[in-house]
Structures are given as structure tokens and as C-alpha cells.
Design a protein around this motif. Structure first.
Motif, PDB file in Angstrom:
ATOM      1  N   ALA A 192       8.694  46.201  32.644  1.00 16.71           N
ATOM      2  CA  ALA A 192      10.035  46.670  32.275  1.00 16.71           C
ATOM      3  C   ALA A 192       9.984  47.551  31.023  1.00 16.71           C
ATOM      4  O   ALA A 192       9.034  47.494  30.245  1.00 16.71           O
ATOM      5  CB  ALA A 192      10.949  45.479  32.023  1.00 16.71           C
ATOM      6  N   ARG A 193      11.030  48.341  30.857  1.00 18.56           N
ATOM      7  CA  ARG A 193      11.187  49.142  29.632  1.00 18.56           C
ATOM      8  C   ARG A 193      11.974  48.339  28.605  1.00 18.56           C
ATOM      9  O   ARG A 193      12.907  47.625  28.947  1.00 18.56           O
ATOM     10  CB  ARG A 193      11.937  50.433  29.956  1.00 18.56           C
ATOM     11  CG  ARG A 193      11.088  51.434  30.723  1.00 18.56           C
ATOM     12  CD  ARG A 193      11.904  52.656  31.086  1.00 18.56           C
ATOM     13  NE  ARG A 193      12.489  53.285  29.902  1.00 18.56           N
ATOM     14  CZ  ARG A 193      13.390  54.268  29.945  1.00 18.56           C
ATOM     15  NH1 ARG A 193      13.821  54.721  31.117  1.00 18.56           N
ATOM     16  NH2 ARG A 193      13.864  54.788  28.831  1.00 18.56           N
ATOM     17  N   ARG A 194      11.624  48.490  27.337  1.00 14.61           N
ATOM     18  CA  ARG A 194      12.273  47.722  26.274  1.00 14.61           C
ATOM     19  C   ARG A 194      13.249  48.564  25.466  1.00 14.61           C
ATOM     20  O   ARG A 194      13.904  48.058  24.554  1.00 14.61           O
ATOM     21  CB  ARG A 194      11.216  47.124  25.342  1.00 14.61           C
ATOM     22  CG  ARG A 194      10.190  46.312  26.086  1.00 14.61           C
ATOM     23  CD  ARG A 194       9.251  45.590  25.165  1.00 14.61           C
ATOM     24  NE  ARG A 194       9.953  44.607  24.337  1.00 14.61           N
ATOM     25  CZ  ARG A 194       9.335  43.717  23.587  1.00 14.61           C
ATOM     26  NH1 ARG A 194       8.008  43.696  23.532  1.00 14.61           N
ATOM     27  NH2 ARG A 194      10.028  42.862  22.858  1.00 14.61           N
ATOM     28  N   ASP A 195      13.326  49.861  25.769  1.00 17.04           N
ATOM     29  CA  ASP A 195      14.157  50.758  24.958  1.00 17.04           C
ATOM     30  C   ASP A 195      15.468  51.095  25.655  1.00 17.04           C
ATOM     31  O   ASP A 195      16.157  52.035  25.272  1.00 17.04           O
ATOM     32  CB  ASP A 195      13.383  52.034  24.619  1.00 17.04           C
ATOM     33  CG  ASP A 195      12.948  52.793  25.886  1.00 17.04           C
ATOM     34  OD1 ASP A 195      13.028  52.206  26.992  1.00 17.04           O
ATOM     35  OD2 ASP A 195      12.540  53.952  25.755  1.00 17.04           O
ATOM     36  N   VAL A 196      15.817  50.326  26.683  1.00 14.88           N
ATOM     37  CA  VAL A 196      17.028  50.592  27.459  1.00 14.88           C
ATOM     38  C   VAL A 196      18.123  49.631  27.035  1.00 14.88           C
ATOM     39  O   VAL A 196      17.930  48.418  27.058  1.00 14.88           O
ATOM     40  CB  VAL A 196      16.734  50.420  28.973  1.00 14.88           C
ATOM     41  CG1 VAL A 196      18.018  50.548  29.783  1.00 14.88           C
ATOM     42  CG2 VAL A 196      15.700  51.433  29.438  1.00 14.88           C
ATOM     43  N   LEU A 197      19.280  50.145  26.638  1.00 13.61           N
ATOM     44  CA  LEU A 197      20.400  49.293  26.217  1.00 13.61           C
ATOM     45  C   LEU A 197      21.557  49.321  27.206  1.00 13.61           C
ATOM     46  O   LEU A 197      22.406  48.440  27.193  1.00 13.61           O
ATOM     47  CB  LEU A 197      20.900  49.710  24.825  1.00 13.61           C
ATOM     48  CG  LEU A 197      19.909  49.516  23.673  1.00 13.61           C
ATOM     49  CD1 LEU A 197      20.525  50.011  22.360  1.00 13.61           C
ATOM     50  CD2 LEU A 197      19.475  48.061  23.533  1.00 13.61           C
ATOM     51  N   ARG A 198      21.620  50.360  28.054  1.00 11.84           N
ATOM     52  CA  ARG A 198      22.696  50.477  29.044  1.00 11.84           C
ATOM     53  C   ARG A 198      22.092  50.844  30.393  1.00 11.84           C
ATOM     54  O   ARG A 198      21.162  51.652  30.457  1.00 11.84           O
ATOM     55  CB  ARG A 198      23.707  51.552  28.630  1.00 11.84           C
ATOM     56  CG  ARG A 198      24.420  51.269  27.329  1.00 11.84           C
ATOM     57  CD  ARG A 198      25.252  52.467  26.881  1.00 11.84           C
ATOM     58  NE  ARG A 198      26.328  52.731  27.809  1.00 11.84           N
ATOM     59  CZ  ARG A 198      27.493  52.105  27.788  1.00 11.84           C
ATOM     60  NH1 ARG A 198      27.743  51.195  26.867  1.00 11.84           N
ATOM     61  NH2 ARG A 198      28.420  52.384  28.668  1.00 11.84           N
ATOM     62  N   GLY A 256      26.256  47.497  29.166  1.00  4.61           N
ATOM     63  CA  GLY A 256      25.198  46.999  28.295  1.00  4.61           C
ATOM     64  C   GLY A 256      24.277  46.061  29.063  1.00  4.61           C
ATOM     65  O   GLY A 256      24.735  45.298  29.921  1.00  4.61           O
ATOM     66  N   VAL A 257      22.979  46.110  28.766  1.00  2.00           N
ATOM     67  CA  VAL A 257      22.021  45.305  29.543  1.00  2.00           C
ATOM     68  C   VAL A 257      22.266  43.801  29.387  1.00  2.00           C
ATOM     69  O   VAL A 257      21.923  43.023  30.280  1.00  2.00           O
ATOM     70  CB  VAL A 257      20.539  45.615  29.192  1.00  2.00           C
ATOM     71  CG1 VAL A 257      20.179  46.999  29.689  1.00  2.00           C
ATOM     72  CG2 VAL A 257      20.258  45.455  27.700  1.00  2.00           C
ATOM     73  N   PRO A 264      15.903  44.106  34.471  1.00  4.67           N
ATOM     74  CA  PRO A 264      14.655  43.755  33.780  1.00  4.67           C
ATOM     75  C   PRO A 264      14.461  44.550  32.492  1.00  4.67           C
ATOM     76  O   PRO A 264      13.720  44.127  31.597  1.00  4.67           O
ATOM     77  CB  PRO A 264      13.572  44.101  34.816  1.00  4.67           C
ATOM     78  CG  PRO A 264      14.208  45.084  35.742  1.00  4.67           C
ATOM     79  CD  PRO A 264      15.681  44.759  35.771  1.00  4.67           C
ATOM     80  N   HIS A 265      15.109  45.705  32.416  1.00  6.93           N
ATOM     81  CA  HIS A 265      14.945  46.581  31.254  1.00  6.93           C
ATOM     82  C   HIS A 265      15.876  46.109  30.153  1.00  6.93           C
ATOM     83  O   HIS A 265      17.098  46.149  30.305  1.00  6.93           O
ATOM     84  CB  HIS A 265      15.225  48.032  31.643  1.00  6.93           C
ATOM     85  CG  HIS A 265      14.478  48.456  32.857  1.00  6.93           C
ATOM     86  ND1 HIS A 265      13.100  48.515  32.902  1.00  6.93           N
ATOM     87  CD2 HIS A 265      14.900  48.791  34.102  1.00  6.93           C
ATOM     88  CE1 HIS A 265      12.707  48.891  34.117  1.00  6.93           C
ATOM     89  NE2 HIS A 265      13.786  49.057  34.853  1.00  6.93           N
ATOM     90  N   ARG A 266      15.328  45.635  29.026  1.00  8.38           N
ATOM     91  CA  ARG A 266      16.113  45.040  27.938  1.00  8.38           C
ATOM     92  C   ARG A 266      15.171  44.844  26.760  1.00  8.38           C
ATOM     93  O   ARG A 266      13.950  44.887  26.937  1.00  8.38           O
ATOM     94  CB  ARG A 266      16.726  43.720  28.396  1.00  8.38           C
ATOM     95  CG  ARG A 266      15.736  42.760  29.000  1.00  8.38           C
ATOM     96  CD  ARG A 266      16.340  41.768  30.020  1.00  8.38           C
ATOM     97  NE  ARG A 266      17.508  41.097  29.536  1.00  8.38           N
ATOM     98  CZ  ARG A 266      18.742  41.202  30.085  1.00  8.38           C
ATOM     99  NH1 ARG A 266      18.922  41.898  31.171  1.00  8.38           N
ATOM    100  NH2 ARG A 266      19.757  40.564  29.574  1.00  8.38           N
ATOM    101  N   PRO A 267      15.720  44.642  25.560  1.00 11.39           N
ATOM    102  CA  PRO A 267      14.844  44.593  24.387  1.00 11.39           C
ATOM    103  C   PRO A 267      13.710  43.571  24.500  1.00 11.39           C
ATOM    104  O   PRO A 267      12.570  43.850  24.115  1.00 11.39           O
ATOM    105  CB  PRO A 267      15.811  44.253  23.257  1.00 11.39           C
ATOM    106  CG  PRO A 267      17.116  44.876  23.684  1.00 11.39           C
ATOM    107  CD  PRO A 267      17.153  44.662  25.171  1.00 11.39           C
TER     108      PRO A 267
END
Lengths: 139, 139
Positions: free
Chosen positions: A65-71, A84-85, A91-94
Motif C-alpha cells: 500500500a501507499r502511505r502518502d494517500v489521505l483521500r 478521507g482514508v 489499504p492506502h493510509r498513513p
């Protein structure tokens, strides 16, 4: 951003016929297959008390997953407005921790068979917890 | 033991009147107080879509827990036989992630009020997820 960091150690690995994140179901109850959880020898003692038929919560580390996605568009559906995630199960979230409620089918030492797990092959497992009434009761 | 490591970043902090781990309730529905979740400014966008009245799952990092414990007496009750920590909700476990189902009372920017949270003051928050039917339905 807060500068603290905490280190997770994998306690096991998912073995599944699901290998492609893009084609994996979004949730376990959307056609996910049965899968194996292969636990590290060092943590086997911590499984004592878990039995076939139990419902448990598996926490995984969604390492692709990507960790830099907020929305995100919910469920990847571009026709839906972004949210908002934290209000989605993307799966993409901090901190890409996966939460999966599964039923234990069988246990053979450190090899545990579970029903309907949407995590893909190779996903690291970081925790297992029993389901409690407070998780599921309407309040 | 598998040598991989994954790094968690706190996204916020619990502010609560609970300050003593020894006297905190074991679960949120056992008399835990309302508490504040104070989110980091960098992740505020990820809260979009969460509303008062929603039920969410908060994942925390139980930073005062021990990570070298594999067996415990359930609920700390010495009269009960020890079990593996994965069949209990003990905070002491290889990856001390706390799982808390709470109701959102109110939202004021990055300050979110929630009901009945058993996590103690200062506990780092690592994720927020909506409750889905697959988490709560009988299968």
C-alpha cells in the motif's frame, strides 16, 4: 508530524491463491478464498487457546500500500466523491494496517487455515485477537 | 524470527482522564470514560467523511505494554489458567496494537470526542477505520 516511531515485527505470513492486489476482493465477505496463516516458530506459544471454529481478528501489514494517500474514491469508484482514508477501508493510509475478521477452519501447529481472507499472498501478519462482544454489539 | 520490520507513525494521541494502566478498564464497555483524540495536523484531511454518531475502530500503540509476553492469565485473573496472548486482548503481546470500537461524539477540526475509550492518557493513535458489516455480522 510527531517524530516518534514504533517498530512492528511480523509474527507470520499469509499464504493465499490471491496474488494480484488489483483483483483481490475489497472485503473478506466479497468472495475471498480460504487461506493459510503461517506463524513464526518464535510466537507459537501465543496461539494456545485458539481453536477451530473461533472467530478472530487478524491484523496485517499491507506492505504494497501507499502511505502518502489521505483521500480516496471509496472502493476505487471514480464516480464517488473522494473521502478521507480514515472513513474508508482503503489499504492506502498513513499506517497500512489491514483488519480482517475470519473464522478458524483448522490448526496444525503454526499453520492455521482460515475462511474468506482478502489479504494477498505474502502479506505479513502482525497480530491476532479474539472477537469480543464489544466489537460486535450494537450500543 | 523473521527479520523484517515495519515502522508505524503516530497520527494522533489519546487525551483521557485515565492515567494509570493498572486501574484502567479492560474494555471500553466496562466503564471507560469519554476521551479526546487529538490528531496530527498532517493527517486532518484523512478524517473527512467521519461524522458525529459514527462507530469507528481506533487502533492504538500500547506503548507501556511488554512485547516479550506470549502467555497470560486472562484478564489478569491468577485463578484462570494461562493462555496464549493471541487468544486474549492482553496489551502485552509481540506487537502491542490496541483495538477499540468507539462512537464519535463530536468533531472540532483535529479534536475528536469519543465515548467509552479504555486507552490511557498519552496513548499514540495509529489508525482509524469505519466499522463494516463484515466486522459485526454473524457469519
Amino acid at each position: 508530524m510527531n517524530q516518534s516511531r514504533f517498530e512492528l515485527t511480523p509474527i507470520g505470513t499469509v499464504r493465499s491463491d490471491l496474488t494480484d492486489p488489483a483483483s483481490a476482493p475489497n472485503q473478506g465477505d466479497e468472495g475471498a478464498p480460504d487461506a493459510w496463516l503461517i506463524f513464526e516458530p518464535a510466537v507459537l506459544e501465543a496461539l494456545d487457546g485458539i481453536r477451530a471454529g473461533d472467530e478472530v481478528i487478524i491484523l496485517t501489514w499491507l506492505d504494497r500500500a501507499r502511505r502518502d494517500v489521505l483521500r480516496v474514491h471509496p472502493r476505487g469508484d471514480q464516480s464517488r466523491a473522494q473521502q478521507g482514508v480514515f472513513s474508508t477501508r482503503s489499504p492506502h493510509r498513513p499506517n497500512p494496517i489491514g483488519l480482517h475478521r475470519v473464522e478458524i477452519v483448522s490448526i496444525d501447529g503454526g499453520r492455521v487455515r482460515v475462511r474468506n481472507l482478502e489479504a494477498i499472498d505474502g502479506t505479513p501478519i502482525v497480530d491476532v485477537k479474539p472477537v469480543l462482544s464489544g466489537d460486535v454489539d450494537e450500543r
